[in-house]
Design an enzyme around this catalytic site. Structure first.
Site, PDB file in Angstrom:
ATOM      1  N   LYS A   4      -6.862 -10.966  -1.896  1.00 23.88           N
ATOM      2  CA  LYS A   4      -7.871 -11.881  -2.454  1.00 23.88           C
ATOM      3  C   LYS A   4      -9.198 -11.150  -2.703  1.00 23.88           C
ATOM      4  CE  LYS A   4     -10.012 -13.822   0.779  1.00 23.88           C
ATOM      5  NZ  LYS A   4     -11.172 -13.799   1.657  1.00 23.88           N
ATOM      6  N   THR A   8     -15.394 -14.686   3.486  1.00 25.21           N
ATOM      7  CA  THR A   8     -15.420 -13.710   2.389  1.00 25.21           C
ATOM      8  C   THR A   8     -15.007 -14.427   1.107  1.00 25.21           C
ATOM      9  OG1 THR A   8     -14.798 -11.969   3.936  1.00 25.21           O
ATOM     10  CG2 THR A   8     -14.559 -11.483   1.586  1.00 25.21           C
ATOM     11  N   LYS A  59     -20.005  -7.458   0.834  1.00 18.45           N
ATOM     12  CA  LYS A  59     -18.717  -7.557   1.550  1.00 18.45           C
ATOM     13  C   LYS A  59     -17.553  -7.091   0.662  1.00 18.45           C
ATOM     14  CE  LYS A  59     -15.591  -8.820   4.517  1.00 18.45           C
ATOM     15  NZ  LYS A  59     -15.195  -7.847   5.527  1.00 18.45           N
TER      16      LYS A  59
HETATM   17  N1  NAP Z   1      -9.246 -11.717   9.998  1.00 18.99           N
HETATM   18  C1  NAP Z   1     -10.112 -10.735   9.804  1.00 18.99           C
HETATM   19  O1  NAP Z   1      -9.959  -9.628  10.348  1.00 18.99           O
HETATM   20  C2  NAP Z   1     -11.319 -10.943   8.928  1.00 18.99           C
HETATM   21  C3  NAP Z   1     -12.357 -10.014   9.026  1.00 18.99           C
HETATM   22  C4  NAP Z   1     -13.518 -10.196   8.231  1.00 18.99           C
HETATM   23  C5  NAP Z   1     -13.581 -11.273   7.352  1.00 18.99           C
HETATM   24  N2  NAP Z   1     -12.519 -12.139   7.256  1.00 18.99           N
HETATM   25  C6  NAP Z   1     -12.655 -13.262   6.315  1.00 18.99           C
HETATM   26  O2  NAP Z   1     -12.998 -14.397   7.089  1.00 18.99           O
HETATM   27  C7  NAP Z   1     -12.408 -15.582   6.527  1.00 18.99           C
HETATM   28  C8  NAP Z   1     -11.512 -16.240   7.582  1.00 18.99           C
HETATM   29  O3  NAP Z   1     -10.509 -15.300   7.961  1.00 18.99           O
HETATM   30  P1  NAP Z   1      -9.425 -15.637   9.088  1.00 18.99           P
HETATM   31  O4  NAP Z   1      -8.664 -14.377   9.313  1.00 18.99           O
HETATM   32  O5  NAP Z   1     -10.068 -16.357  10.224  1.00 18.99           O
HETATM   33  O6  NAP Z   1      -8.499 -16.657   8.266  1.00 18.99           O
HETATM   34  P2  NAP Z   1      -7.369 -17.655   8.780  1.00 18.99           P
HETATM   35  O7  NAP Z   1      -6.933 -17.305  10.152  1.00 18.99           O
HETATM   36  O8  NAP Z   1      -6.370 -17.693   7.681  1.00 18.99           O
HETATM   37  O9  NAP Z   1      -8.136 -19.081   8.885  1.00 18.99           O
HETATM   38  C9  NAP Z   1      -8.562 -19.739   7.737  1.00 18.99           C
HETATM   39  C10 NAP Z   1      -9.369 -20.974   8.087  1.00 18.99           C
HETATM   40  O10 NAP Z   1      -9.754 -21.613   6.856  1.00 18.99           O
HETATM   41  C11 NAP Z   1      -9.344 -22.978   6.889  1.00 18.99           C
HETATM   42  N3  NAP Z   1      -9.006 -23.435   5.538  1.00 18.99           N
HETATM   43  C12 NAP Z   1      -8.223 -22.792   4.631  1.00 18.99           C
HETATM   44  N4  NAP Z   1      -8.138 -23.517   3.489  1.00 18.99           N
HETATM   45  C13 NAP Z   1      -8.902 -24.636   3.694  1.00 18.99           C
HETATM   46  C14 NAP Z   1      -9.232 -25.760   2.894  1.00 18.99           C
HETATM   47  N5  NAP Z   1      -8.754 -25.888   1.633  1.00 18.99           N
HETATM   48  N6  NAP Z   1     -10.056 -26.708   3.418  1.00 18.99           N
HETATM   49  C15 NAP Z   1     -10.533 -26.577   4.673  1.00 18.99           C
HETATM   50  N7  NAP Z   1     -10.255 -25.531   5.481  1.00 18.99           N
HETATM   51  C16 NAP Z   1      -9.459 -24.575   4.994  1.00 18.99           C
HETATM   52  C17 NAP Z   1      -8.131 -22.976   7.791  1.00 18.99           C
HETATM   53  O11 NAP Z   1      -7.879 -24.293   8.248  1.00 18.99           O
HETATM   54  P3  NAP Z   1      -6.426 -24.710   8.837  1.00 18.99           P
HETATM   55  O12 NAP Z   1      -6.485 -24.415  10.304  1.00 18.99           O
HETATM   56  O13 NAP Z   1      -6.319 -26.138   8.521  1.00 18.99           O
HETATM   57  O14 NAP Z   1      -5.394 -23.869   8.100  1.00 18.99           O
HETATM   58  C18 NAP Z   1      -8.597 -22.022   8.892  1.00 18.99           C
HETATM   59  O15 NAP Z   1      -9.483 -22.686   9.785  1.00 18.99           O
HETATM   60  C19 NAP Z   1     -11.666 -15.105   5.265  1.00 18.99           C
HETATM   61  O16 NAP Z   1     -12.513 -15.285   4.165  1.00 18.99           O
HETATM   62  C20 NAP Z   1     -11.400 -13.621   5.535  1.00 18.99           C
HETATM   63  O17 NAP Z   1     -11.277 -12.897   4.332  1.00 18.99           O
HETATM   64  C21 NAP Z   1     -11.404 -12.011   8.041  1.00 18.99           C
END
Ligand code: NAP
Length: 283
Positions: free
Chosen positions: A241, A98, A173
């Site tokens: 965000k 997102t 989104k």
């Molecule tokens: N969680 C939900 O329910 C949900 C639902 C729909 C959409 N989303 C969206 O999906 C996306 C991922 O969500 P999530 O919940 O899976 O997030 P998360 O658990 O916080 O994971 C974030 C991922 O991004 C990587 N990352 C962050 N900064 C980075 C950088 N500068 N360079 C390279 N990799 C980086 C992290 O790597 P590291 O392991 O190294 O930290 C990790 O693999 C977001 O945009 C969120 O808004 C989430």
């Protein structure tokens, strides 16, 4: 398309579960994650961890990204060993994170200049839907690329809809997440008001869940409040965000403005807790 050649970037809460579904479906994944070791659970499945986005692009036909935000996307594309540093051509990059429509348009343009295709395809649904492969996918990009990657979307979600050109998936989104934030704060305020009137959260949730207002989100988040469990499925920092991004895109309506303010304030203390932890900040 060769089912063997999908590369995955971002093994966070969502990415890990989505990649798992592709492994289960027979896509032999190669992965890159900033923090190493997250793919170790798949060592016996032959999943290969690569050291940079550029290396991953070289070894894959399709690369999927599921990372936090615009700055993560910027780094993965433009850093020294980022996707744009690679001379590889004819690849498809799918960004399911997102992020802003603007960064998608920019990265789509730069990828195209490099001879590769880009599609933005963020998802609606959280860890439950990611586990089940029942996400709702909204895509922005050209028709041919969308059709080519549809088999992948069919593994990850129950619906994949192309809503426009690059950036349109991200715009859809942001619209949906505005409603998500309204649901979260609305549920929190409703429970607090009912409690004030002497109605228990348990009774109120039973009423709501059996009424026309009940839905999967309300049910799951009501249970979280009832059990005082705020471990993040969807981290509060992510909705904060998304509301900032929506505001940047011009969202300036009464409820959305209040919502944005609430979550920006809550993020200062509750960034890593779940979205529904907003209930702790409404007084
Ligand atoms: N969680 C939900 O329910 C949900 C639902 C729909 C959409 N989303 C969206 O999906 C996306 C991922 O969500 P999530 O919940 O899976 O997030 P998360 O658990 O916080 O994971 C974030 C991922 O991004 C990587 N990352 C962050 N900064 C980075 C950088 N500068 N360079 C390279 N990799 C980086 C992290 O790597 P590291 O392991 O190294 O930290 C990790 O693999 C977001 O945009 C969120 O808004 C989430």
């Amino acid at each position: 398309m060769n089912k063997q050649n999908v590369g995955w970037i971002g093994l966070g809460k969502m990415g890990l579960l989505m990649a798992q579904n592709l492994i289960n479906a027979g896509y032999l994944l190669k992965v890159y994650n900033r923090t190493k070791g997250k793919a170790d659970l798949w060592l016996d499945k032959g999943v290969k961890e690569l050291q940079s986005p550029a290396e991953l692009l070289k070894e894959s036909d399709v690369v999927i990204l599921m990372v936090s935000d615009d700055s993560a996307i910027h780094e993965i594309f433009t850093s020294e060993n980022g996707l744009l540093s690679s001379p590889e051509k004819g690849k498809i990059i799918i960004n399911m994170s997102t992020v802003s429509p603007a960064i998608s348009k920019e990265m789509a343009h730069l990828s195209k200049n490099n001879g590769n295709s880009y599609i933005d395809a963020p998802v609606s649904g959280s860890v439950k839907q990611a586990t089940e492969g029942s996400l709702v996918i909204m895509a922005g990009g050209d028709h041919q690329t969308f059709e080519e990657v549809k088999p992948i979307f069919n593994v990850l979600g129950k619906l994949a809809l192309k809503v426009g050109e690059n950036g349109a998936g991200n715009a859809a989104k942001l619209a949906i997440n505005t409603m998500l934030g309204l649901h979260a704060q609305g549920l929190a305020e409703t429970i607090l008001f009912a409690n004030q009137q002497g109605i228990s959260t348990k009774d109120l949730m039973e009423l709501i869940n059996n009424s026309a207002l009940g839905n999967a989100f309300i049910k799951i988040k009501g249970e979280a409040i009832l059990n005082d469990k705020y471990e993040a499925a969807f981290a509060l920092k992510h909705i904060a965000k998304d509301l900032r991004l929506a505001k940047n895109e011009g969202l300036d309506s009464p409820l959305a403005n209040v919502l944005n303010h609430s979550f920006q304030v809550a993020e200062q203390d509750l960034a890593e807790e779940d979205i529904i932890a907003i209930i702790k900040k409404i007084v």
